[in-house]
Scaffold this motif. Structure first.
Motif, PDB file in Angstrom:
ATOM      1  N   ASP A  39      -0.600   1.609  -5.065  1.00  0.00           N
ATOM      2  CA  ASP A  39      -2.044   1.491  -4.924  1.00  0.00           C
ATOM      3  C   ASP A  39      -2.453   1.923  -3.516  1.00  0.00           C
ATOM      4  OD1 ASP A  39      -4.688   0.522  -4.510  1.00  0.00           O
ATOM      5  OD2 ASP A  39      -4.420  -0.963  -6.095  1.00  0.00           O
ATOM      6  N   ASP A  40      -3.026   3.120  -3.406  1.00  0.00           N
ATOM      7  CA  ASP A  40      -3.410   3.642  -2.097  1.00  0.00           C
ATOM      8  C   ASP A  40      -4.528   2.824  -1.459  1.00  0.00           C
ATOM      9  OD1 ASP A  40      -1.540   5.566  -2.550  1.00  0.00           O
ATOM     10  OD2 ASP A  40      -2.919   7.268  -2.600  1.00  0.00           O
ATOM     11  N   GLU A  41      -5.413   2.268  -2.272  1.00  0.00           N
ATOM     12  CA  GLU A  41      -6.512   1.478  -1.733  1.00  0.00           C
ATOM     13  C   GLU A  41      -5.980   0.237  -1.020  1.00  0.00           C
ATOM     14  OE1 GLU A  41     -10.580  -0.821  -3.253  1.00  0.00           O
ATOM     15  OE2 GLU A  41      -9.623   0.671  -4.541  1.00  0.00           O
ATOM     16  N   LEU A  42      -5.029  -0.437  -1.643  1.00  0.00           N
ATOM     17  CA  LEU A  42      -4.413  -1.600  -1.005  1.00  0.00           C
ATOM     18  C   LEU A  42      -3.642  -1.182   0.250  1.00  0.00           C
ATOM     19  CD1 LEU A  42      -3.009  -3.683  -4.009  1.00  0.00           C
ATOM     20  CD2 LEU A  42      -5.002  -4.209  -2.590  1.00  0.00           C
ATOM     21  N   ALA A  43      -2.994  -0.033   0.167  1.00  0.00           N
ATOM     22  CA  ALA A  43      -2.233   0.463   1.318  1.00  0.00           C
ATOM     23  C   ALA A  43      -3.152   0.659   2.524  1.00  0.00           C
ATOM     24  CB  ALA A  43      -1.537   1.767   0.962  1.00  0.00           C
ATOM     25  N   TRP A  44      -4.301   1.274   2.302  1.00  0.00           N
ATOM     26  CA  TRP A  44      -5.245   1.497   3.398  1.00  0.00           C
ATOM     27  C   TRP A  44      -5.818   0.179   3.915  1.00  0.00           C
ATOM     28  CZ3 TRP A  44      -5.197   5.306   6.437  1.00  0.00           C
ATOM     29  CH2 TRP A  44      -4.884   6.591   5.988  1.00  0.00           C
ATOM     30  N   GLU A  45      -5.970  -0.789   3.029  1.00  0.00           N
ATOM     31  CA  GLU A  45      -6.460  -2.106   3.456  1.00  0.00           C
ATOM     32  C   GLU A  45      -5.517  -2.719   4.482  1.00  0.00           C
ATOM     33  OE1 GLU A  45      -7.023  -6.504   1.432  1.00  0.00           O
ATOM     34  OE2 GLU A  45      -7.484  -4.740   0.206  1.00  0.00           O
ATOM     35  N   VAL A  46      -4.228  -2.583   4.239  1.00  0.00           N
ATOM     36  CA  VAL A  46      -3.236  -3.121   5.173  1.00  0.00           C
ATOM     37  C   VAL A  46      -3.225  -2.321   6.469  1.00  0.00           C
ATOM     38  CG1 VAL A  46      -0.787  -3.562   5.552  1.00  0.00           C
ATOM     39  CG2 VAL A  46      -1.786  -4.000   3.313  1.00  0.00           C
ATOM     40  N   ILE A  47      -3.209  -1.012   6.352  1.00  0.00           N
ATOM     41  CA  ILE A  47      -3.138  -0.152   7.534  1.00  0.00           C
ATOM     42  C   ILE A  47      -4.351  -0.360   8.439  1.00  0.00           C
ATOM     43  CG2 ILE A  47      -3.160   2.254   8.310  1.00  0.00           C
ATOM     44  CD1 ILE A  47      -1.584   2.907   5.688  1.00  0.00           C
ATOM     45  N   GLU A  48      -5.527  -0.368   7.835  1.00  0.00           N
ATOM     46  CA  GLU A  48      -6.748  -0.483   8.629  1.00  0.00           C
ATOM     47  C   GLU A  48      -6.948  -1.899   9.176  1.00  0.00           C
ATOM     48  OE1 GLU A  48      -9.710   0.904   5.930  1.00  0.00           O
ATOM     49  OE2 GLU A  48      -9.210   3.029   6.251  1.00  0.00           O
ATOM     50  N   GLY A  49      -6.271  -2.870   8.578  1.00  0.00           N
ATOM     51  CA  GLY A  49      -6.400  -4.247   9.052  1.00  0.00           C
ATOM     52  C   GLY A  49      -5.485  -4.584  10.210  1.00  0.00           C
ATOM     53  N   ASP A  50      -4.611  -3.650  10.589  1.00  0.00           N
ATOM     54  CA  ASP A  50      -3.655  -3.949  11.654  1.00  0.00           C
ATOM     55  C   ASP A  50      -4.357  -4.188  12.983  1.00  0.00           C
ATOM     56  OD1 ASP A  50      -0.908  -4.224  12.561  1.00  0.00           O
ATOM     57  OD2 ASP A  50      -1.209  -2.335  13.622  1.00  0.00           O
TER      58      ASP A  50
END
Length: 226
Positions: A39-50
């Motif tokens: 799930d790319d959307e979830l992946a970006w959620e983690v990356i952008e939340g760092d």
């Protein structure tokens, strides 16, 4: 600052450290879900939340420095502040490892190793971190040893997973007409998977670090610090 006010500030620090752990674990769970579901959307959620985790780390680091400078802490308070600072450092690094999972998700083309249960390894290391933070919250020395004892189990799970991947690579027959792109894709998937396993193993190591710092905080015992 009056002693009562200082103790209140120490309590606020502990609450903030626990909040940081909850945020980091949420990101780690999301990273694992992203990887499992592709799930790319979830992946970006983690990356952008760092960035949020990094800023929280800096804020708590500043709080620790302020508490050290406000007045001369007694031995127990000094150990608590020092342990809290070390623990937020481990939590920030776990956040970085969660971000890695998001990045691996974006790079993954397919799941080549369905026989390896990455989610099970992830669940096990998450439980270790939860228990380590529970020991910090409750000042529970016995629980710190229980966390440390589970590290060997995590290492074994990760070693088994890595062995499966390496064995599969050795046994894979690359067709004579395979082009460079196909071979590179295979090697990239192998590398990504091994990095995933390594990162989860490191989360377990950070859980042991948290347990070790907690034990030192509670009993001035450095047995689990390495």
């Amino acid at each position: 600052m009056a002693r009562e006010g200082y103790q209140a500030k120490l309590g606020e620090l502990q609450e903030d450290v626990l909040y940081m752990s909850e945020l980091v674990l949420e990101r780690l769970r999301t990273g694992l879900s992203a990887l499992e579901e592709k799930d790319d959307e979830l992946a970006w959620e983690v990356i952008e939340g760092d960035g949020e985790i990094n800023q929280l780390y800096l804020d708590l680091e500043s709080d620790c420095i302020d508490l050290l400078s406000l007045q001369q802490p007694v031995a127990g308070d000094l150990r608590f502040i020092a342990a809290s600072f070390k623990i937020i450092t481990d939590l920030e690094r776990i956040g970085d490892l969660a971000t890695n999972l998001g990045e691996y998700t974006l790079d993954a083309e397919q799941d080549r190793y369905p026989d390896v249960d990455i989610q099970a390894i992830g669940d096990a290391v998450i439980e270790m971190v939860e228990d380590a933070m529970g020991a910090y919250d409750d000042e529970d020395a016995d629980r710190t040893f229980e966390v440390a004892e589970r590290d060997d189990e995590i290492d074994e799970l990760c070693e088994r997973a890595s062995t499966v991947v390496v064995r599969d690579l050795i046994e894979t027959e690359i067709e004579a007409d395979s082009d460079d792109a196909e071979i590179e894709a295979l090697m990239a998937d192998v590398s990504r998977f091994l990095l995933t396993v390594r990162d989860l193993e490191r989360v377990g190591d950070h859980a042991v670090n948290i347990a070790g710092r907690t034990l030192y905080m509670v009993e001035s015992d450095d047995e689990l610090i390495y």
